[in-house]
Design a protein around this motif. Structure first.
Motif, PDB file in Angstrom:
ATOM      1  N   LEU A   1       0.829  -1.216   0.000  1.00  0.00           N
ATOM      2  CA  LEU A   1       0.000   0.000   0.000  1.00  0.00           C
ATOM      3  C   LEU A   1       0.854   1.252   0.000  1.00  0.00           C
ATOM      4  O   LEU A   1       0.465   2.282  -0.580  1.00  0.00           O
ATOM      5  CB  LEU A   1      -0.934  -0.019   1.214  1.00  0.00           C
ATOM      6  N   ASP A   2       2.012   1.207   0.637  1.00  0.00           N
ATOM      7  CA  ASP A   2       2.946   2.341   0.572  1.00  0.00           C
ATOM      8  C   ASP A   2       3.333   2.614  -0.881  1.00  0.00           C
ATOM      9  O   ASP A   2       3.341   3.764  -1.334  1.00  0.00           O
ATOM     10  CB  ASP A   2       4.209   2.045   1.402  1.00  0.00           C
TER      11      ASP A   2
ATOM     12  N   SER B   1       0.206   3.840  -3.003  1.00  0.00           N
ATOM     13  CA  SER B   1      -0.208   5.208  -2.685  1.00  0.00           C
ATOM     14  C   SER B   1       0.802   6.217  -3.206  1.00  0.00           C
ATOM     15  O   SER B   1       0.423   7.285  -3.711  1.00  0.00           O
ATOM     16  CB  SER B   1      -0.416   5.379  -1.178  1.00  0.00           C
ATOM     17  N   ASN B   2       2.087   5.888  -3.119  1.00  0.00           N
ATOM     18  CA  ASN B   2       3.111   6.776  -3.677  1.00  0.00           C
ATOM     19  C   ASN B   2       2.934   6.922  -5.178  1.00  0.00           C
ATOM     20  O   ASN B   2       3.066   8.019  -5.737  1.00  0.00           O
ATOM     21  CB  ASN B   2       4.505   6.232  -3.367  1.00  0.00           C
TER      22      ASN B   2
ATOM     23  N   GLN C   1      -0.684   9.957  -3.439  1.00  0.00           N
ATOM     24  CA  GLN C   1      -1.501  10.192  -2.257  1.00  0.00           C
ATOM     25  C   GLN C   1      -0.785   9.689  -1.007  1.00  0.00           C
ATOM     26  O   GLN C   1       0.110   8.845  -1.086  1.00  0.00           O
ATOM     27  CB  GLN C   1      -2.845   9.456  -2.368  1.00  0.00           C
ATOM     28  N   LYS C   2      -1.214  10.224   0.146  1.00  0.00           N
ATOM     29  CA  LYS C   2      -0.754   9.651   1.399  1.00  0.00           C
ATOM     30  C   LYS C   2      -1.422   8.293   1.583  1.00  0.00           C
ATOM     31  O   LYS C   2      -2.555   8.076   1.149  1.00  0.00           O
ATOM     32  CB  LYS C   2      -1.098  10.561   2.563  1.00  0.00           C
ATOM     33  N   ARG C   3      -0.709   7.384   2.255  1.00  0.00           N
ATOM     34  CA  ARG C   3      -1.256   6.048   2.425  1.00  0.00           C
ATOM     35  C   ARG C   3      -2.579   6.066   3.174  1.00  0.00           C
ATOM     36  O   ARG C   3      -3.512   5.327   2.820  1.00  0.00           O
ATOM     37  CB  ARG C   3      -0.258   5.157   3.172  1.00  0.00           C
TER      38      ARG C   3
ATOM     39  N   ARG D   1      -4.931   8.305   3.228  1.00  0.00           N
ATOM     40  CA  ARG D   1      -6.007   8.718   2.337  1.00  0.00           C
ATOM     41  C   ARG D   1      -6.327   7.627   1.330  1.00  0.00           C
ATOM     42  O   ARG D   1      -7.502   7.333   1.036  1.00  0.00           O
ATOM     43  CB  ARG D   1      -5.620  10.012   1.613  1.00  0.00           C
ATOM     44  N   PHE D   2      -5.294   6.981   0.814  1.00  0.00           N
ATOM     45  CA  PHE D   2      -5.459   5.924  -0.179  1.00  0.00           C
ATOM     46  C   PHE D   2      -6.280   4.775   0.395  1.00  0.00           C
ATOM     47  O   PHE D   2      -7.240   4.300  -0.224  1.00  0.00           O
ATOM     48  CB  PHE D   2      -4.072   5.427  -0.618  1.00  0.00           C
TER      49      PHE D   2
ATOM     50  N   GLN E   1     -10.039   5.657   1.203  1.00  0.00           N
ATOM     51  CA  GLN E   1     -10.937   5.623   0.045  1.00  0.00           C
ATOM     52  C   GLN E   1     -11.439   4.201  -0.218  1.00  0.00           C
ATOM     53  O   GLN E   1     -12.608   3.998  -0.572  1.00  0.00           O
ATOM     54  CB  GLN E   1     -10.207   6.168  -1.193  1.00  0.00           C
TER      55      GLN E   1
ATOM     56  N   THR F   1      -5.562  -4.276  -3.202  1.00  0.00           N
ATOM     57  CA  THR F   1      -4.098  -4.268  -3.303  1.00  0.00           C
ATOM     58  C   THR F   1      -3.619  -5.282  -4.335  1.00  0.00           C
ATOM     59  O   THR F   1      -2.814  -4.968  -5.217  1.00  0.00           O
ATOM     60  CB  THR F   1      -3.465  -4.586  -1.939  1.00  0.00           C
TER      61      THR F   1
END
Length: 208
Positions: free
Chosen positions: A49-50, A53-54, A58-60, A62-63, A66, A86
């Motif tokens: 997820l890191d 999101s990158n 987006q910040k993780r 926030r990602f 959602q 994921t």
């Protein structure tokens, strides 16, 4: 215990340690629709997820929020939705990159440059060459009808050594000899080992 058995035992131990590491659960707190909630996932999912999101800019938090908000609206288990999303996004990325993992596609891209270029496999066969290399070969042969397949390429450094010692994606310079008919030219080429590792094909760019 022989060397092979010892190596296999060490590999098994490393695999076990890696499995323990990636499956260890980690807890994170997120804010969903103004309310704080906790999510527990395996470490490997948080790492994925890191990256995702990158990539999305987006910040993780926030990602992930959602995904959870969408899951709540659809009455889907939030943790399952995070894991499934994921994996889905990673599979889409694998599919997008699949053509680049094909050696033939990679070689074609590498040979699109203006320099004379050729590709050799581990059996010393000429896999591919670009039009500039064919023109270079004709200048060596002094004949407009010279064919790339008829050329003999000899490298100062053994090919086996290049494939063994040079990592995929890395380059080195090597003297080469190109013979066509009864004429020969010695020059230098920049050698690139074509990814992915372990390299099965190298590309050479004639430098002079």
């Amino acid at each position: 215990m022989n060397d092979r058995a010892a190596w296999q035992e060490q590999a098994d131990e490393n695999a076990d340690s890696r499995l323990i590491e990636i499956t260890s659960p980690e807890f994170r707190t997120l804010t969903i629709s103004g309310a704080r909630t906790g999510v527990r996932l395996e470490k490997i999912f948080w790492q994925a997820l890191d990256e995702l999101s990158n990539e999305a800019g987006q910040k993780r938090t926030r990602f992930v929020s959602q995904i959870v908000e969408a899951a709540n609206n659809l009455d889907i288990n939030a943790t399952g939705a995070i894991r499934s999303t994921t994996v889905d996004l990673l599979l889409r990325e694998v599919e997008r990159l699949r053509p680049l993992a094909q050696i033939s596609s990679m070689v074609s891209l590498l040979q699109a440059g203006p320099a004379p270029a050729f590709a050799l496999d581990q059996r010393k066969r000429l896999v591919q060459s670009n039009p500039e290399f064919l023109r270079y070969l004709r200048s060596v042969a002094g004949s407009p009808g010279a064919l790339a397949d008829a050329a003999q390429l000899s490298m100062e450094r053994p090919l086996d050594s290049l494939f063994k010692d040079l990592p995929a994606g890395q380059t080195t310079e090597c003297g080469i000899s190109i013979r066509s008919g009864n004429r020969e030219r010695r020059t230098t080429a920049r050698i690139l080992m074509v990814p992915p590792a372990p390299a099965k094909v190298l590309v050479g760019y004639i430098l002079s």
